[in-house]
Design an enzyme around this catalytic site. Structure first.
Site, PDB file in Angstrom:
ATOM      1  N   LYS A 190      41.268  44.699  41.796  1.00  0.00           N
ATOM      2  CA  LYS A 190      40.380  43.728  41.156  1.00  0.00           C
ATOM      3  C   LYS A 190      41.125  42.438  40.804  1.00  0.00           C
ATOM      4  O   LYS A 190      42.352  42.387  40.728  1.00  0.00           O
ATOM      5  CB  LYS A 190      39.752  44.336  39.897  1.00  0.00           C
ATOM      6  CG  LYS A 190      38.775  45.487  40.173  1.00  0.00           C
ATOM      7  CD  LYS A 190      37.442  45.009  40.661  1.00  0.00           C
ATOM      8  CE  LYS A 190      36.474  46.150  41.011  1.00  0.00           C
ATOM      9  NZ  LYS A 190      35.942  46.839  39.838  1.00  0.00           N
ATOM     10  N   ARG A 211      38.190  55.405  41.051  1.00  0.00           N
ATOM     11  CA  ARG A 211      37.594  54.885  42.288  1.00  0.00           C
ATOM     12  C   ARG A 211      38.586  53.889  42.891  1.00  0.00           C
ATOM     13  O   ARG A 211      38.802  52.811  42.324  1.00  0.00           O
ATOM     14  CB  ARG A 211      36.249  54.218  41.982  1.00  0.00           C
ATOM     15  CG  ARG A 211      35.500  53.717  43.206  1.00  0.00           C
ATOM     16  CD  ARG A 211      34.152  53.118  42.792  1.00  0.00           C
ATOM     17  NE  ARG A 211      33.390  52.684  43.962  1.00  0.00           N
ATOM     18  CZ  ARG A 211      33.518  51.499  44.532  1.00  0.00           C
ATOM     19  NH1 ARG A 211      34.377  50.607  44.049  1.00  0.00           N
ATOM     20  NH2 ARG A 211      32.796  51.191  45.599  1.00  0.00           N
TER      21      ARG A 211
END
Length: 266
Positions: free
Chosen positions: A201, A236
């Site tokens: 991210k 995840r």
């Protein structure tokens, strides 16, 4: 939980696994690396990504789910907020519905989960909520996820089928994400297992200076270890092997801590 993007435009690996054969091969490789869950997505959720039509999303993911259901015993998750896509995915062999809008965009998706016995991942998001967001980051998590849980309960989803996801990176800036990591343990008062998706991210790029998403796997593994020590249950990720190693070390530390505590209580 391995990320399987059957998309042309996902922020990290868009287009790499855009065909059925490529997506299935990648998913099976992730299983060999230690993935227990395969999260199949047919629409990019990166900031600014254009929405796709439901039929296009379904055309991307359903053949992949059907193949994987026949070729692996791993759990299959469908990354969608659409009720009809979720229904078709469950019929094709999926086990889990992963809704990045926390059941609040199409609440009927909760009835699909209840009717099919699916596990449900309910994610917090800040998108489209500018007027109602709470200033305190944990308070906003509780505000949003409490509404989602009300939808789940009204639909008849059993509590043991529910996992919550604080939604790292979803309409959150670097400070939001870092504070969420620092205060992660406070989320346990919601009373459900916690799934996290920090992989590659932007806030990891901001913290490390790594501009390219694919260069953020080492730092992603660091966040995995940190969040495991804070009690996260499901991770995840893009790079399964690196994060399995991080989890192995974090779990070894937890085991040592528990052993020490047991000694102190005997």
């Amino acid at each position: 939980m391995a990320i399987i993007n059957v998309t042309p435009d996902s922020f990290s690996d868009g287009g790499r696994y855009g065909t059925v054969d490529a997506a299935v091969a990648h998913a099976l490789a992730c299983v060999r690396d230690g993935a227990a869950i395969l999260d199949i997505g047919g629409e990019s959720t990166r900031p600014g990504a254009a929405e796709v039509m439901a039929a296009e999303e379904q055309g991307r993911i359903l053949p992949v789910i059907e193949r994987l259901a026949a070729e692996t015993d791993a759990l299959i998750s469908i990354d969608t907020y659409r009720t009809e896509t979720a229904r078709l995915a469950m019929a094709a062999g999926a086990h889990i519905i992963n809704d990045v809008h926390g059941l609040q965009r199409e609440p009927e998706i909760a009835t699909v989960a209840a009717a099919t016995g699916a596990g449900i991942c309910i994610m917090h998001t800040g998108r489209g909520r500018e007027q109602e967001k709470r200033a305190d980051r944990i308070a906003d998590q509780e505000f949003f996820l409490t509404k989602s849980l009300e939808i789940a309960r009204a639909a008849g989803i059993p509590e043991e089928a529910i996992v919550l996801d604080p939604g790292f990176g979803f309409a959150k800036n670097r400070d939001d994400d870092m504070e969420l990591m620092a205060r992660f343990a406070e989320l346990h008062r919601l009373g459900f297992p916690l799934l996290v998706g920090t992989s590659r991210k932007r806030f990891i790029g901001a913290g490390t200076g790594r501009d390219k998403p694919e260069e953020r796997d080492v730092a992603t593994a660091a966040t995995t270890a940190i969040l495991r020590l804070a009690g996260a249950a499901i991770f995840r990720v893009h790079n399964v092997a690196a994060n399995r190693d991080a989890l192995a070390m974090a779990d070894a530390v937890l085991a040592a801590a528990w052993a020490h505590e047991e000694k102190g209580n005997t």
